[in-house]
Design a protein around this motif. Sequence first.
Motif, PDB file in Angstrom:
ATOM      1  N   TYR A   1      41.379  39.549  57.071  1.00  0.00           N
ATOM      2  CA  TYR A   1      40.007  39.416  56.551  1.00  0.00           C
ATOM      3  C   TYR A   1      39.781  40.394  55.400  1.00  0.00           C
ATOM      4  CZ  TYR A   1      34.975  40.226  56.247  1.00  0.00           C
ATOM      5  OH  TYR A   1      33.706  40.391  55.786  1.00  0.00           O
ATOM      6  N   GLN A   2      40.169  41.657  55.591  1.00  0.00           N
ATOM      7  CA  GLN A   2      39.889  42.661  54.573  1.00  0.00           C
ATOM      8  C   GLN A   2      40.672  42.401  53.296  1.00  0.00           C
ATOM      9  OE1 GLN A   2      37.413  45.123  54.859  1.00  0.00           O
ATOM     10  NE2 GLN A   2      37.831  44.985  52.659  1.00  0.00           N
ATOM     11  N   LYS A   3      41.922  42.014  53.443  1.00  0.00           N
ATOM     12  CA  LYS A   3      42.754  41.768  52.261  1.00  0.00           C
ATOM     13  C   LYS A   3      42.213  40.590  51.458  1.00  0.00           C
ATOM     14  CE  LYS A   3      47.116  42.564  52.619  1.00  0.00           C
ATOM     15  NZ  LYS A   3      48.576  42.482  52.915  1.00  0.00           N
ATOM     16  N   LEU A   4      41.827  39.519  52.168  1.00  0.00           N
ATOM     17  CA  LEU A   4      41.301  38.338  51.469  1.00  0.00           C
ATOM     18  C   LEU A   4      39.965  38.648  50.801  1.00  0.00           C
ATOM     19  CD1 LEU A   4      42.002  35.449  50.819  1.00  0.00           C
ATOM     20  CD2 LEU A   4      40.893  34.733  52.942  1.00  0.00           C
ATOM     21  N   THR A   5      39.155  39.475  51.455  1.00  0.00           N
ATOM     22  CA  THR A   5      37.875  39.891  50.859  1.00  0.00           C
ATOM     23  C   THR A   5      38.119  40.722  49.611  1.00  0.00           C
ATOM     24  OG1 THR A   5      36.851  39.915  53.059  1.00  0.00           O
ATOM     25  CG2 THR A   5      35.680  41.059  51.296  1.00  0.00           C
ATOM     26  N   ASP A   6      39.117  41.594  49.655  1.00  0.00           N
ATOM     27  CA  ASP A   6      39.443  42.419  48.480  1.00  0.00           C
ATOM     28  C   ASP A   6      39.901  41.549  47.315  1.00  0.00           C
ATOM     29  OD1 ASP A   6      38.842  44.688  49.923  1.00  0.00           O
ATOM     30  OD2 ASP A   6      40.924  45.189  50.396  1.00  0.00           O
ATOM     31  N   ILE A   7      40.731  40.546  47.613  1.00  0.00           N
ATOM     32  CA  ILE A   7      41.205  39.632  46.564  1.00  0.00           C
ATOM     33  C   ILE A   7      40.025  38.940  45.894  1.00  0.00           C
ATOM     34  CG2 ILE A   7      42.474  37.487  46.114  1.00  0.00           C
ATOM     35  CD1 ILE A   7      44.333  38.324  48.461  1.00  0.00           C
ATOM     36  N   ALA A   8      39.146  38.379  46.725  1.00  0.00           N
ATOM     37  CA  ALA A   8      37.999  37.642  46.195  1.00  0.00           C
ATOM     38  C   ALA A   8      37.083  38.551  45.386  1.00  0.00           C
ATOM     39  CB  ALA A   8      37.227  36.994  47.340  1.00  0.00           C
ATOM     40  N   THR A   9      36.879  39.772  45.867  1.00  0.00           N
ATOM     41  CA  THR A   9      36.007  40.717  45.157  1.00  0.00           C
ATOM     42  C   THR A   9      36.563  41.039  43.779  1.00  0.00           C
ATOM     43  OG1 THR A   9      35.288  41.700  47.264  1.00  0.00           O
ATOM     44  CG2 THR A   9      34.909  42.982  45.265  1.00  0.00           C
ATOM     45  N   VAL A  10      37.852  41.321  43.713  1.00  0.00           N
ATOM     46  CA  VAL A  10      38.501  41.647  42.429  1.00  0.00           C
ATOM     47  C   VAL A  10      38.382  40.483  41.449  1.00  0.00           C
ATOM     48  CG1 VAL A  10      40.742  42.039  41.334  1.00  0.00           C
ATOM     49  CG2 VAL A  10      40.091  43.366  43.343  1.00  0.00           C
ATOM     50  N   LEU A  11      38.604  39.268  41.934  1.00  0.00           N
ATOM     51  CA  LEU A  11      38.551  38.107  41.043  1.00  0.00           C
ATOM     52  C   LEU A  11      37.141  37.912  40.490  1.00  0.00           C
ATOM     53  CD1 LEU A  11      40.825  35.577  42.978  1.00  0.00           C
ATOM     54  CD2 LEU A  11      41.322  36.723  40.812  1.00  0.00           C
ATOM     55  N   PHE A  12      36.131  38.104  41.324  1.00  0.00           N
ATOM     56  CA  PHE A  12      34.755  37.933  40.830  1.00  0.00           C
ATOM     57  C   PHE A  12      34.340  39.077  39.914  1.00  0.00           C
ATOM     58  CE2 PHE A  12      34.143  34.932  44.464  1.00  0.00           C
ATOM     59  CZ  PHE A  12      33.749  33.851  43.700  1.00  0.00           C
ATOM     60  N   GLU A  13      34.775  40.287  40.206  1.00  0.00           N
ATOM     61  CA  GLU A  13      34.475  41.408  39.306  1.00  0.00           C
ATOM     62  C   GLU A  13      35.091  41.157  37.932  1.00  0.00           C
ATOM     63  OE1 GLU A  13      34.066  45.312  42.239  1.00  0.00           O
ATOM     64  OE2 GLU A  13      36.020  44.796  41.385  1.00  0.00           O
ATOM     65  N   ASN A  14      36.325  40.696  37.916  1.00  0.00           N
ATOM     66  CA  ASN A  14      36.989  40.411  36.652  1.00  0.00           C
ATOM     67  C   ASN A  14      36.417  39.170  35.977  1.00  0.00           C
ATOM     68  OD1 ASN A  14      39.665  42.124  35.952  1.00  0.00           O
ATOM     69  ND2 ASN A  14      39.259  42.161  38.135  1.00  0.00           N
ATOM     70  N   GLY A  15      35.700  38.366  36.746  1.00  0.00           N
ATOM     71  CA  GLY A  15      35.032  37.200  36.185  1.00  0.00           C
ATOM     72  C   GLY A  15      33.680  37.518  35.574  1.00  0.00           C
ATOM     73  N   GLY A  16      33.273  38.792  35.643  1.00  0.00           N
ATOM     74  CA  GLY A  16      32.043  39.212  34.972  1.00  0.00           C
ATOM     75  C   GLY A  16      30.872  39.525  35.883  1.00  0.00           C
ATOM     76  N   LEU A  17      31.056  39.440  37.202  1.00  0.00           N
ATOM     77  CA  LEU A  17      29.958  39.737  38.110  1.00  0.00           C
ATOM     78  C   LEU A  17      29.832  41.242  38.332  1.00  0.00           C
ATOM     79  CD1 LEU A  17      30.576  36.677  38.757  1.00  0.00           C
ATOM     80  CD2 LEU A  17      29.646  37.158  41.035  1.00  0.00           C
ATOM     81  N   ARG A  18      28.614  41.685  38.630  1.00  0.00           N
ATOM     82  CA  ARG A  18      28.402  43.070  39.038  1.00  0.00           C
ATOM     83  C   ARG A  18      29.167  43.327  40.333  1.00  0.00           C
ATOM     84  NH1 ARG A  18      22.726  41.816  36.913  1.00  0.00           N
ATOM     85  NH2 ARG A  18      22.548  40.553  38.805  1.00  0.00           N
ATOM     86  N   SER A  19      29.604  44.565  40.540  1.00  0.00           N
ATOM     87  CA  SER A  19      30.444  44.894  41.691  1.00  0.00           C
ATOM     88  C   SER A  19      29.776  44.531  43.019  1.00  0.00           C
ATOM     89  CB  SER A  19      30.805  46.379  41.688  1.00  0.00           C
ATOM     90  OG  SER A  19      31.622  46.690  40.583  1.00  0.00           O
TER      91      SER A  19
END
Length: 353
Positions: free
Chosen positions: A10-28
């Motif tokens: 769960y944590q690893k997949l959440t980290d992946i998704a968070t990084v992709l959205f941050e790099n996509g321009g979303l606020r952290s």
Amino acid sequence: MNKTNKLISYQKLTDIATVLFENGGLRSDDAAIIARDLVAANLRGLDSHGVSRIPMYLERIRRKVVNPQPNIKIQRITSAVSLVDGDDGMGFLAGHQAMDEAIELAKQSGIGLVGVRNSTHYGMAALYVKQAIEAGYISMAYTNSSPAIPVWGGRTPFLGASPFAAGVPGGEKSPYLLDMAMTVIARGKIRLAATHGEPIPSGLALDSDGVPTTDAKKAFEGVCLPFGGAKGAALAMLMDLLAGVLTGANYGGDVKSLYFDHSEPQNVGHLFIAIRPDLFVTKEEFNDRMDSFVDRAKDLPKAQGFDEILIPGEPEERTAIKRLEDGIPLTNEVIQSLVEEGVRSSVDVSNFF
């Protein structure tokens, strides 16, 4: 055929998704919210609404039909009613703020009604009633969506699959948590089958010519069938009236396709209702009555083929517990799509897998 490649924590997949959205321009903070929401869908076994959708969401941001950093505004209409403007941002953000507002209104007035417009697809509808359950409130969530099913008697897409969700908190026992689309099967599951090149059962969809099909790709390009025939179509129409017509959002076939139309923002509409459970009896009495109801339901004689009677939401919660312990299964196709999405935004997520 089992296409599962790996089990991801769960944590690893959440980290992946968070990084992709941050790099996509979303606020952290926003990236973290959406990442948790998508992985929550995977946890509950609703993989069609989980991380497999990340490339599609990010593509809509790149096409400038989703605002990556929206200025969401809340307008109080009356002591029990508010309107949220999602500023064309990710629907998850508007949805959570709207349910928070509905709960706040219900604290003061007993019931809170919040409409949302200028939103986008908001993922798994269960997210928002679960949010209310955790706060101790009864709730309902309505949304419209892009055309996916015909009106009864029609053959072209007009109404959305428009999931309806409702939640009732419990005492010691399981809460009631309903999340269902107006289609025989969620459209996202047909999309997932098309991605994997798998057929779908008959009776779920028509192709673009109005012919019944088991080809998932043709079904996704055609129309889904409403559950219960005319009854499901009528409920889908009600969802569009309450979430679209009432709120000032797009309606009547005007919500843009999440997958195929990048011409302009979707302007999806939502409607949230929160109700304090102690309006007619005390909170303690309500909890006792809910526990009694669950016990009575579970103690009923079982039909042939059933070992246990489950309350809506219970199967998904059990899946979540198991996947938290064992890991979340991802197919080769989904893993590859996430790796490729990382390459597009100059971030290497392959090491997570």
